[in-house]
Write a protein that holds these residues in place. Structure first.
Motif, PDB file in Angstrom:
ATOM      1  N   ASN A 193     -14.249 -36.757  11.769  1.00 24.36           N
ATOM      2  CA  ASN A 193     -13.298 -37.307  10.794  1.00 24.36           C
ATOM      3  C   ASN A 193     -13.679 -38.710  10.341  1.00 24.36           C
ATOM      4  OD1 ASN A 193     -11.561 -35.014  10.805  1.00 24.36           O
ATOM      5  ND2 ASN A 193     -10.712 -35.718  12.759  1.00 24.36           N
ATOM      6  N   LEU A 194     -14.993 -38.908  10.138  1.00 19.89           N
ATOM      7  CA  LEU A 194     -15.499 -40.199   9.681  1.00 19.89           C
ATOM      8  C   LEU A 194     -15.875 -40.118   8.204  1.00 19.89           C
ATOM      9  CD1 LEU A 194     -17.839 -41.308  12.613  1.00 19.89           C
ATOM     10  CD2 LEU A 194     -15.569 -42.178  12.074  1.00 19.89           C
ATOM     11  N   ASP A 195     -15.435 -41.082   7.451  1.00 19.77           N
ATOM     12  CA  ASP A 195     -15.800 -41.178   6.047  1.00 19.77           C
ATOM     13  C   ASP A 195     -16.958 -42.161   5.938  1.00 19.77           C
ATOM     14  OD1 ASP A 195     -15.955 -41.148   3.324  1.00 19.77           O
ATOM     15  OD2 ASP A 195     -14.187 -42.411   2.993  1.00 19.77           O
ATOM     16  N   LEU A 196     -18.155 -41.634   6.069  1.00 19.92           N
ATOM     17  CA  LEU A 196     -19.358 -42.461   6.030  1.00 19.92           C
ATOM     18  C   LEU A 196     -20.294 -41.904   4.972  1.00 19.92           C
ATOM     19  CD1 LEU A 196     -20.966 -44.794   7.343  1.00 19.92           C
ATOM     20  CD2 LEU A 196     -21.922 -43.133   8.936  1.00 19.92           C
ATOM     21  N   PRO A 197     -20.259 -42.451   3.757  1.00 16.28           N
ATOM     22  CA  PRO A 197     -21.084 -41.906   2.664  1.00 16.28           C
ATOM     23  C   PRO A 197     -22.573 -42.016   2.983  1.00 16.28           C
ATOM     24  CG  PRO A 197     -19.417 -43.427   1.833  1.00 16.28           C
ATOM     25  CD  PRO A 197     -19.428 -43.578   3.320  1.00 16.28           C
TER      26      PRO A 197
ATOM     27  N   VAL B 160     -30.175 -34.715   6.409  1.00 11.78           N
ATOM     28  CA  VAL B 160     -28.967 -35.463   6.054  1.00 11.78           C
ATOM     29  C   VAL B 160     -27.754 -34.541   6.125  1.00 11.78           C
ATOM     30  CG1 VAL B 160     -27.799 -36.732   4.210  1.00 11.78           C
ATOM     31  CG2 VAL B 160     -30.234 -37.108   4.630  1.00 11.78           C
ATOM     32  N   ALA B 161     -27.911 -33.305   5.678  1.00 14.48           N
ATOM     33  CA  ALA B 161     -26.794 -32.354   5.706  1.00 14.48           C
ATOM     34  C   ALA B 161     -26.303 -32.112   7.129  1.00 14.48           C
ATOM     35  CB  ALA B 161     -27.220 -31.039   5.058  1.00 14.48           C
ATOM     36  N   ASP B 162     -27.242 -32.045   8.076  1.00 18.49           N
ATOM     37  CA  ASP B 162     -26.844 -31.851   9.472  1.00 18.49           C
ATOM     38  C   ASP B 162     -26.033 -33.038   9.967  1.00 18.49           C
ATOM     39  OD1 ASP B 162     -28.101 -29.353   9.824  1.00 18.49           O
ATOM     40  OD2 ASP B 162     -30.034 -30.318  10.192  1.00 18.49           O
ATOM     41  N   LEU B 163     -26.457 -34.244   9.611  1.00 21.66           N
ATOM     42  CA  LEU B 163     -25.722 -35.434  10.023  1.00 21.66           C
ATOM     43  C   LEU B 163     -24.348 -35.487   9.354  1.00 21.66           C
ATOM     44  CD1 LEU B 163     -25.505 -38.114  11.513  1.00 21.66           C
ATOM     45  CD2 LEU B 163     -26.788 -39.190   9.658  1.00 21.66           C
ATOM     46  N   GLN B 164     -24.298 -35.140   8.063  1.00 23.03           N
ATOM     47  CA  GLN B 164     -23.010 -35.126   7.372  1.00 23.03           C
ATOM     48  C   GLN B 164     -22.041 -34.138   8.009  1.00 23.03           C
ATOM     49  OE1 GLN B 164     -24.651 -34.373   3.456  1.00 23.03           O
ATOM     50  NE2 GLN B 164     -24.072 -36.417   2.724  1.00 23.03           N
ATOM     51  N   ALA B 165     -22.559 -32.973   8.423  1.00 25.93           N
ATOM     52  CA  ALA B 165     -21.712 -31.975   9.068  1.00 25.93           C
ATOM     53  C   ALA B 165     -21.154 -32.507  10.386  1.00 25.93           C
ATOM     54  CB  ALA B 165     -22.503 -30.685   9.299  1.00 25.93           C
ATOM     55  N   HIS B 166     -21.999 -33.228  11.135  1.00 21.96           N
ATOM     56  CA  HIS B 166     -21.521 -33.805  12.399  1.00 21.96           C
ATOM     57  C   HIS B 166     -20.457 -34.870  12.146  1.00 21.96           C
ATOM     58  CE1 HIS B 166     -21.492 -35.221  16.505  1.00 21.96           C
ATOM     59  NE2 HIS B 166     -21.822 -36.442  16.101  1.00 21.96           N
TER      60      HIS B 166
END
Length: 360
Positions: free
Chosen positions: A26-30, A15-21
């Motif tokens: 510049n996407l706010d996707l919780p 999940v951290a890798d996806l959040q970093a991408h």
């Protein structure tokens, strides 16, 4: 753009890798760091009320076409095993489970679950065996089954019928489409593949008969399938078709209305849903200029005429642009008829595969 500019979800192991991408875009996707259990208050574990039926949770098994039945339309051990797995999954909402062709020639594959040769008793036995397999496995795994909500998807494959040979289309179409006819080798002057108004009235009766079977054996609802370029979906784009099933949205939605009203009249208590492609696009083709050895190039739209009179939910002056005006009107019409369930999809995997799943 190079392929690496559009990495697949599977490229990110955590999940951290996806959040970093996502942060680089510049996407706010919780995103939750992990999936919550029911005891931890997962919102997906909360019950859901559908028109008076209390469904045990919000996990849904979506409809599919298994294509592993007998040529007589009966389940095999593979089909039964899949339905057992539906029960073991923990999903409380089984949307369609299997696409059930409303008569022999309506199948997208000769091994599709179907009402074959109008043998209703045989079809009822097959459907009953699937229901029993699902319920038994669910009860063994979770004990409670009175909150299990099970439907059957009713379908006619229309342009994509293959009732006798897995490799050979035997199309039945609502209208001649200048791009799809060419793509799927239909002669533009072949009237034999065109369904008449009388043919459509007969098919409507087939849908109602299939719904009566589902009701008789114990399904809670039926899905009147309107997606992916199959017949009912194609009728929604039949702007060029003459007569009472083409032209205006009122006419193009007549097929849906007559089926739904017929089911309601003959199957009191049976609920109705609609899996709907909410927008279309012109067919795409591989881009040979961007192909690599052993791999097709990314898709690009085929040349299309404008105005484009062959789509539903797209701008006729630019059919690559979504226009939800008619889909919203259609959904409002369904709601006015008492349809409480919409399962949203889009386009067709036969000619827009990248819209609904990863594509080469």
């Amino acid at each position: 753009m190079p392929e690496e500019a559009y990495p697949k979800i599977g490229h990110f192991p955590t999940v951290a890798d996806l959040q970093a991408h996502l942060s680089t875009l510049n996407l706010d996707l919780p995103l939750d760091s992990r999936v919550l259990s029911a005891s931890e208050g997962s919102p997906l574990a909360a019950p859901l009320d559908i028109d008076g039926f209390r469904i045990g949770n919000r996990w849904v098994a979506h409809p599919m076409e298994g294509w592993d039945c007998t040529t007589g339309g009966q389940p095999t051990e593979h089909t039964l095993r899949r339905w057992q797995h539906f029960g073991q999954s923990g999903c409380k909402w089984i949307w369609g489970g299997e696409a059930f062709a409303v008569h022999s020639d309506a199948r997208a594959n000769p091994n599709q679950l179907a009402l074959v040769d109008n043998n209703q008793d045989q079809a009822a036995r097959g459907l009953t065996s699937l229901l029993e397999a699902l319920k038994t496995s669910h009860q063994q795994s979770f004990a409670k089954i009175d909150d299990l909500f099970i439907g059957l998807q009713l379908t006619h494959s229309g342009r994509f019928c293959k009732p006798a040979d897995k490799l050979k289309f035997q199309p039945r179409i609502a209208y001649h489409h200048p791009l799809l006819d060419k793509k799927f080798h239909i002669s533009p002057d072949d009237s034999s593949v065109l369904l008449t108004d009388s043919d459509l009235e007969h098919i409507i009766d087939n849908y109602i008969t299939a719904a009566q079977l589902a009701h008789r054996v114990g399904f809670h609802f039926v899905d009147v399938k309107h997606c992916h370029g199959y017949l009912a979906h194609e009728l929604l784009s039949a702007h060029t078709r003459p007569g009472k099933f083409g032209g205006s949205l009122e006419n193009r939605s007549r097929f849906a209305r007559q089926i739904i009203q017929g089911i309601q009249a003959s199957c009191p208590g049976l609920k109705i849903g609609v899996r709907l492609s909410i927008f279309d696009a012109p067919p795409f083709k591989p881009d040979s200029a961007r192909a690599t050895p052993g791999k097709l190039g990314p898709g690009i739209p085929d040349s299309f005429p404008t105005p484009y009179h062959y789509g539903f939910g797209c701008n006729p002056n630019n059919p690559l642009e979504i226009d939800l005006t008619e889909p919203i009107q259609f959904i409002q019409m369904l709601n006015s008829l008492g349809v409480k369930m919409i399962n949203a999809s889009c386009a067709s995997p036969y000619y827009n595969p990248h819209f609904v799943r990863p594509a080469p």
